[in-house]
Design an enzyme around this catalytic site. Structure first.
Site, short mmCIF file in Angstrom:
data_model
loop_
_atom_site.label_atom_id
_atom_site.label_comp_id
_atom_site.label_asym_id
_atom_site.label_seq_id
_atom_site.Cartn_x
_atom_site.Cartn_y
_atom_site.Cartn_z
N GLU A 57 8.75 1.31 11.50
CA GLU A 57 9.88 2.12 11.38
C GLU A 57 9.26 3.67 11.07
OE1 GLU A 57 12.91 1.06 10.94
OE2 GLU A 57 12.93 -0.89 10.34
N GLU A 64 9.34 16.28 14.86
CA GLU A 64 9.94 15.84 13.28
C GLU A 64 9.45 17.09 12.18
OE1 GLU A 64 8.77 12.39 11.28
OE2 GLU A 64 10.80 11.96 10.93
N CYS A 117 13.71 10.16 7.14
CA CYS A 117 13.34 10.02 8.34
C CYS A 117 14.31 10.12 9.44
CB CYS A 117 12.61 8.56 8.63
SG CYS A 117 13.88 7.17 7.59
N LYS A 134 0.89 -1.17 -0.03
CA LYS A 134 -0.03 -0.05 -0.09
C LYS A 134 1.05 1.11 0.06
CE LYS A 134 -2.02 3.06 1.77
NZ LYS A 134 -1.86 4.70 1.56
N GLY A 148 6.54 5.03 8.26
CA GLY A 148 5.73 6.33 8.30
C GLY A 148 5.90 6.99 9.75
N SER A 149 4.78 7.91 9.94
CA SER A 149 4.77 8.62 11.25
C SER A 149 4.75 7.74 12.38
CB SER A 149 3.87 9.59 10.97
OG SER A 149 2.44 9.11 10.89
N THR A 150 4.94 8.30 13.49
CA THR A 150 4.77 7.83 14.92
C THR A 150 3.32 7.52 14.97
OG1 THR A 150 6.63 8.29 15.68
CG2 THR A 150 5.45 7.79 17.36
N GLY A 184 1.87 4.88 13.22
CA GLY A 184 2.28 3.54 13.52
C GLY A 184 1.56 3.14 14.84
P1 NAP Z 1 2.42 8.60 7.29
O1 NAP Z 1 1.30 9.46 7.10
O2 NAP Z 1 2.20 7.90 8.70
O3 NAP Z 1 1.90 7.46 6.27
C1 NAP Z 1 2.44 6.50 6.09
C2 NAP Z 1 1.59 5.42 5.42
O4 NAP Z 1 0.40 5.19 6.14
C3 NAP Z 1 1.10 5.92 4.01
O5 NAP Z 1 0.70 4.86 3.30
C4 NAP Z 1 -0.47 6.34 4.52
O6 NAP Z 1 -1.32 6.31 3.50
C5 NAP Z 1 -0.74 5.34 5.62
N1 NAP Z 1 -1.91 5.98 6.52
C6 NAP Z 1 -2.15 6.95 6.75
N2 NAP Z 1 -2.94 7.26 7.64
C7 NAP Z 1 -3.32 6.03 8.08
C8 NAP Z 1 -4.22 5.37 8.76
N3 NAP Z 1 -5.20 6.08 9.71
N4 NAP Z 1 -4.34 3.88 9.04
C9 NAP Z 1 -3.62 3.23 8.06
N5 NAP Z 1 -2.66 3.78 7.28
C10 NAP Z 1 -2.48 5.17 7.18
O7 NAP Z 1 3.71 9.15 6.87
P2 NAP Z 1 4.21 9.89 5.59
O8 NAP Z 1 3.70 11.35 5.88
O9 NAP Z 1 3.96 8.94 4.39
O10 NAP Z 1 5.55 9.85 5.59
C11 NAP Z 1 6.54 10.63 6.56
C12 NAP Z 1 6.59 9.87 7.80
O11 NAP Z 1 7.38 8.65 7.62
C13 NAP Z 1 7.62 10.67 8.84
O12 NAP Z 1 7.22 10.68 10.03
C14 NAP Z 1 9.00 9.88 8.70
O13 NAP Z 1 9.88 9.89 9.51
C15 NAP Z 1 8.49 8.63 8.57
N6 NAP Z 1 9.69 7.70 7.88
C16 NAP Z 1 10.13 6.72 8.50
C17 NAP Z 1 11.26 5.89 8.05
C18 NAP Z 1 12.04 5.01 8.80
O14 NAP Z 1 12.45 4.01 8.33
N7 NAP Z 1 11.89 5.05 10.13
C19 NAP Z 1 11.33 6.20 6.75
C20 NAP Z 1 10.80 7.02 5.96
C21 NAP Z 1 9.73 7.91 6.66
P3 NAP Z 1 -1.82 7.66 2.75
O15 NAP Z 1 -0.48 8.47 2.77
O16 NAP Z 1 -2.32 7.41 1.69
O17 NAP Z 1 -2.57 8.42 3.59
#
Ligand code: NAP
Ligand code: MG
Length: 500
Positions: free
Chosen positions: A269, A402, A303, A193, A246-248, A251
């Site tokens: 992650e 962040e 990240c 996804k 993704g975001s905390t 997560g």
């Molecule tokens: P995000 O908003 O947490 O989204 C991550 C994924 O989760 C996306 O596919 C998103 O889909 C999905 N998602 C969003 N809301 C959801 C919900 N309520 N239920 C289930 N799935 C849901 O993160 P992002 O904005 O894409 O990415 C930025 C974040 O990722 C930052 O916090 C960054 O630090 C973190 N990150 C961490 C790492 C690591 O390895 N530690 C690496 C890269 C990024 P949609 O976008 O379609 O809503």
């Protein structure tokens, strides 16, 4: 290995001619959502319409999970020998390399990343990582427990079943690869996804997987909105494991989904606020280059970005001066221009959020030493200057949250114990660095830093053979390396009694 060079055409023309597949890939074919639902993606570098993308709803996720389960139970993939699975995944890696230009362009159009970087880094890293896992699977031995003459106790690894990989938009292909590599190699069925901001590369990847020989249902891609498609995967009773990046905040939701459904395994992650400690005896010239790349590479949308610099007060001003030329050198430009080192942020609303943090920092007492402004507004895109906030203290929101943009917070310290305390005083623990020419200092500090990766006299050096993941609220479980198999396999004990 075929890595094709950039064509001599201009990328704008190339992008206008590129066919875009925008549908989900379920049970071996591209298809729309049952309801016909789509969402719109805007090109973040122009503000113009890019594509209408299939928005999978819960019934489409049900279809994908059903196909994944059937493929898994049939044994069509997991029962192939490691040698056979390896051959398919090596072919997959090769096809990704052959389509490097196309995947790079899709990534650039979707996310605003500079084409020079997506050509050089993104798809090629994905191919390399898939290859690494392919090559590993016929070299992993199982165990025999030391149990005496009366029994034979086997400890074997088995694929966990149906895995959903839910990934972010900042390194869409690379992070997808960190899940796909070990999960597919182990014999699972995987549903990917992508984030709504970065679906196109993932969608294209599905067909390459099929061409490589991944059977129907083994690798599917279900684009859609997080709170719909992502949530449906998180809550699905027949998904066995989630590989999430993704975001905390999101997560945390996946842990709740797991608790509310089938207790599926969740690997997380998450975000970071990584600190770089710079001691007075550091090589400042070298440190400045790594600090610049560490915060500004990929527009700061990384990240493990080194977003907090904790620098000794005696060298702070000198470090900031050394960052100035780098801010210029790495200034963002049109992502379709191969000369641009950086491109646009992921979208307008994210740009506004990042600019809001600069304002907030100033309100709380920080000063803008470099950058701080939106640029290239006439392009319609979401571009921002490389930025340094000076006089930050670790209690300010710009030091704790962040930002996920090109904004560096500079905090000064007087003694090294304070520096370590400040570095560790964070909810996050993804990565950290220490800069010192004294090996004892560097090593002692590295040991005390509570982070999944600690760099010494470098930053952001990575390899697929080294684990990556966070302490504290940066998540748990590790991507990359052989340790990643822990997320996607079960350990089975088979006890054989050897009686006469
Ligand atoms: P995000 O908003 O947490 O989204 C991550 C994924 O989760 C996306 O596919 C998103 O889909 C999905 N998602 C969003 N809301 C959801 C919900 N309520 N239920 C289930 N799935 C849901 O993160 P992002 O904005 O894409 O990415 C930025 C974040 O990722 C930052 O916090 C960054 O630090 C973190 N990150 C961490 C790492 C690591 O390895 N530690 C690496 C890269 C990024 P949609 O976008 O379609 O809503
Ligand atoms: Mg999102």
């Amino acid at each position: 290995m075929t890595v094709t060079a950039a064509p001599p055409t201009d990328w704008l023309t190339h992008s206008q001619e590129l066919p875009l597949e925008t549908r989900a890939f379920i049970a071996g074919k591209y298809r729309a959502a049952r309801s016909g639902a789509t969402f719109e993606r805007i090109n973040p570098a122009t503000g113009e319409h890019l594509a209408h993308i299939t928005a999978c709803q819960s019934e489409d996720i049900d279809d994908a999970v059903k196909a994944a389960r059937e493929a898994f139970e049939s044994g069509v993939w997991r029962d192939q020998s490691p040698l056979e699975r390896k051959a398919v995944l090596l072919k997959f890696a090769e096809l990704i390399r052959q389509h490097n230009e196309e995947l790079a362009l899709l990534e650039t159009l979707d996310t605003g990343k500079a084409i020079g970087e997506t050509l050089r880094v993104d798809a090629s890293s994905l191919a390399r990582d898939i290859q690494w896992y392919a090559e590993s699977i016929d070299k992993l031995y199982d165990e025999v427990a030391p149990n005496g003459a009366g029994s034979l106790v086997l400890v074997t690894r088995e694929p966990i079943g149906v895995v959903a990989a839910v990934v972010p938009w900042n390194y869409p292909l690379i992070i997808a690869g960190w899940k796909l590599g070990p999960a597919l190699a182990a014999g699972n069925s995987v549903i990917l996804k992508p984030a709504e901001q970065s679906s196109l590369g993932a969608i294209r990847l599905a067909a390459l997987g099929q061409e490589a020989g991944l059977p129907s249902g083994v690798f599917q891609v279900t684009p859609g909105l997080g709170h719909v498609a992502g949530q449906a995967l998180g809550l699905h009773p027949d998904v066995d494991a989630i590989g999430f990046t993704g975001s905390t905040e999101v997560g945390r939701k996946f842990l709740e989904y797991s608790a509310a459904s089938n207790l599926k395994r969740v690997g997380l992650e998450l975000g970071g606020k990584s600190a770089q400690i710079i001691t007075p005896d550091a090589d400042l010239e070298r440190a400045a280059m790594y600090v610049a790349y560490g915060i500004w590479y990929n527009q700061g949308e990384t990240c493990n970005a080194g977003s907090r610099v904790i620098v000794h007060e005696s060298v702070k001003d000198e470090l900031i001066e050394k960052l100035r030329p780098w801010a210029e050198k790495l200034a963002p430009g049109n992502p379709l221009d191969p000369a641009s080192p950086l491109g646009s942020l992921i979208d307008e609303s994210h740009l506004q959020k990042v600019l809001g943090y600069v304002e907030l920092g100033v309100q709380q007492g920080a000063t803008v030493a470099i950058g701080g402004q939106r640029v290239m507004q006439e392009s319609g895109g979401a571009f921002m200057q490389n930025t340094v906030l000076d006089n930050v203290t670790n209690d300010m929101r710009v030091a704790r949250e962040e930002i996920f943009g090109p904004v560096l917070a500079v905090i000064s310290y007087q003694n090294l114990d304070d520096a370590v305390r400040l570095a560790n005083d964070s909810d996050y623990g993804l990565a950290a660095a220490v800069w010192s020419r004294n090996i004892s200092t560097a090593h002692k500090v590295a040991r005390r830093l509570r982070a999944g990766t600690v760099w010494v006299n470098c930053f952001d050096h990575t390899s697929v053979n080294a684990p990556f993941g966070g302490y504290k609220q940066s998540g748990h479980g590790r991507d990359k390396s052989l340790h990643a198999f822990d997320k996607y396999t079960e350990l089975k004990t088979t006890w054989i009694e050897l009686y006469e």
